[in-house]
Design an enzyme around this catalytic site. Sequence first.
Site, mmCIF file in Angstrom:
data_model
loop_
_atom_site.group_PDB
_atom_site.id
_atom_site.type_symbol
_atom_site.label_atom_id
_atom_site.label_comp_id
_atom_site.label_asym_id
_atom_site.label_seq_id
_atom_site.Cartn_x
_atom_site.Cartn_y
_atom_site.Cartn_z
ATOM 1 N N HIS A 1 0.783 -1.135 0.140
ATOM 2 C CA HIS A 1 0.105 0.072 -0.179
ATOM 3 C C HIS A 1 0.787 1.148 0.064
ATOM 4 C CE1 HIS A 1 -3.043 -2.982 2.043
ATOM 5 N NE2 HIS A 1 -3.382 -2.742 1.007
ATOM 6 N N GLY A 2 0.564 2.131 -0.772
ATOM 7 C CA GLY A 2 1.479 3.253 -1.003
ATOM 8 C C GLY A 2 1.671 4.114 0.255
ATOM 9 N N ASP A 3 0.513 4.232 1.010
ATOM 10 C CA ASP A 3 0.629 5.045 2.247
ATOM 11 C C ASP A 3 1.537 4.201 3.440
ATOM 12 O OD1 ASP A 3 -1.601 3.342 2.565
ATOM 13 O OD2 ASP A 3 -2.869 5.009 3.228
ATOM 14 N N GLU A 4 1.838 3.127 3.135
ATOM 15 C CA GLU A 4 2.411 2.402 4.252
ATOM 16 C C GLU A 4 3.802 1.897 3.857
ATOM 17 O OE1 GLU A 4 -0.010 -1.146 4.937
ATOM 18 O OE2 GLU A 4 -1.807 0.034 5.155
ATOM 19 N N ASN B 1 -3.816 -5.253 -2.511
ATOM 20 C CA ASN B 1 -3.871 -6.360 -1.866
ATOM 21 C C ASN B 1 -5.512 -6.789 -1.969
ATOM 22 O OD1 ASN B 1 -2.826 -8.190 -0.082
ATOM 23 N ND2 ASN B 1 -3.494 -7.423 1.668
ATOM 24 N N ARG B 2 -6.082 -6.443 -3.102
ATOM 25 C CA ARG B 2 -7.537 -6.847 -3.404
ATOM 26 C C ARG B 2 -7.366 -7.270 -4.947
ATOM 27 N NH1 ARG B 2 -6.830 -5.433 1.169
ATOM 28 N NH2 ARG B 2 -8.234 -4.591 2.648
ATOM 29 N N TYR C 1 -10.300 -9.194 9.951
ATOM 30 C CA TYR C 1 -11.491 -8.726 9.384
ATOM 31 C C TYR C 1 -11.329 -9.416 7.942
ATOM 32 C CZ TYR C 1 -7.779 -5.560 7.538
ATOM 33 O OH TYR C 1 -6.526 -4.868 6.824
ATOM 34 N N GLU D 1 2.019 -6.768 10.122
ATOM 35 C CA GLU D 1 1.712 -5.219 10.394
ATOM 36 C C GLU D 1 2.719 -4.786 11.508
ATOM 37 O OE1 GLU D 1 -0.829 -3.431 9.064
ATOM 38 O OE2 GLU D 1 -2.061 -4.925 8.141
#
Length: 485
Positions: free
Chosen positions: A119-122, A180-181, A280, A302
């Site tokens: 993810h770009g913001d991670e 990731n989807r 989730y 994470e």
Amino acid sequence: MNLVICLLFSFFLRHVIARGGQRSASFYAGFRNDSYAAFARHLFEENQSQPSIDIARGYMTNSELEKAVKEFGQRCSHISRIYSIGTSVNGVPLWVIEISDKPSEEEPEPAFKFVGNVHGDEPVGRELLILLANWICDNYMSDPLVKLIVENVHLHILPSMNPDGFSLRRRGNANGIDLNRDFPDQFFPWNDDEDARQPETKAIMSWLREIHFTASASLHGGALVANYPWDGTQDKRRNYYACPDDGTFRFLASVYSQSHYNMSLSKEFKAGITNGASWYPIYGGMQDWNYIYGGCFELTLEISDNKWPNAKELPTIWEYNKMSMLNLVASLVKTGVHGRVFSSDSGRPSPGSITIKGINYTVKAGRAFADYHRLLVPVERYEVMAAVPGYKSKATSIWLGEEAMTVDFILDPEVTSEGTLLRSICDCNCGGKSRHLLVDYFWGIHFEVYLVLIVVLAFLCILLRRRIKINLLKHRQSPKRSVMV
């Protein structure tokens, strides 16, 4: 009087703000724990708001990351190679660092991959993976754990899977797609058209077709937990949904969390690990696809509560995760069952499959060396079976202790060349009497010759098996308890 009122108002305001901050923190903590956690995650995923420009200060830009990768390749060329698996939507190369004592050479060793910045913001993962590569390079000759990894594992590091998203400071790629989807899903086939997938996704899929990875981990931010399959459920409900290797995945996740500075102390996740669907559910995720279609045991890690922490915190986050990352990679050779499959008729490697009784999952042996690396929970008894088309399957019962174990298989053909030869003699068109006379004639006159031939064939068989054993010893990955079947 006015001064007193102002002071009272100031005190009241500070009190409300302080209580409000505590309430907000506890509210979101509780929100992630209750039955609406999935909805909370959905809100986070859809939030594509642009962070402030200063948020990226201290992080490497894409060009700086590329420079760091290439400089590493030059500085540590004796144990590494640099290659690209493709490009992003905007044409940014997806650079990979391979670390091994024999980079670019195929060996009967397990392969592990780290994938950062999905993810770009991670972006924490991309920073930590460069630090990891340099740590390995600097400590290869002095640290026993690092030496074990370099000499027995092919480690592949992709610092950034989503460089476009990083540049845009958003979760998705340049097309706004959550990578990731974007993978094929076992429950819902809405994205089974490979041509319709994003270039970054297709690059990962092609990568796994070229390299047989034993295990993998992707690095994310926003929580502190080691996540394992399954990530989704058939009914889309949030509940624990175990994959066939649930015990092995819990073991691998625990290797990471227990080696971490404080992940295992989590109050939100017991022991710092979680089943993805229990946390989730997601669909089209990379983790489940790796396990189902790639034969690769992947975790989703994470590694920071804050998705984009201040760059000053990166050295501390690195120290918290360093041993977890090293121990996870080392677990590929320190635990599990490893070995090779050979044919008894030729003595050559025979690529086939390995199964464990009671676990509905098949591990394929490598094409070149027919090597397999089966990750399992230590201190348990297993029945291991090897199968190759055209050969008789073999099984053996083992006790897997705390350390890794080697189990090599030598499989016999279903029909030997001798059997085929005997059938061809017996199926001739001679009459029954003539056939018996012919056999009696040769058996009576040439009995001594046949006896010598039998002895010679037995001797050659022994030599062949010895050759196979010597060949196996040459390719031992590390000292392990060994069994040959």
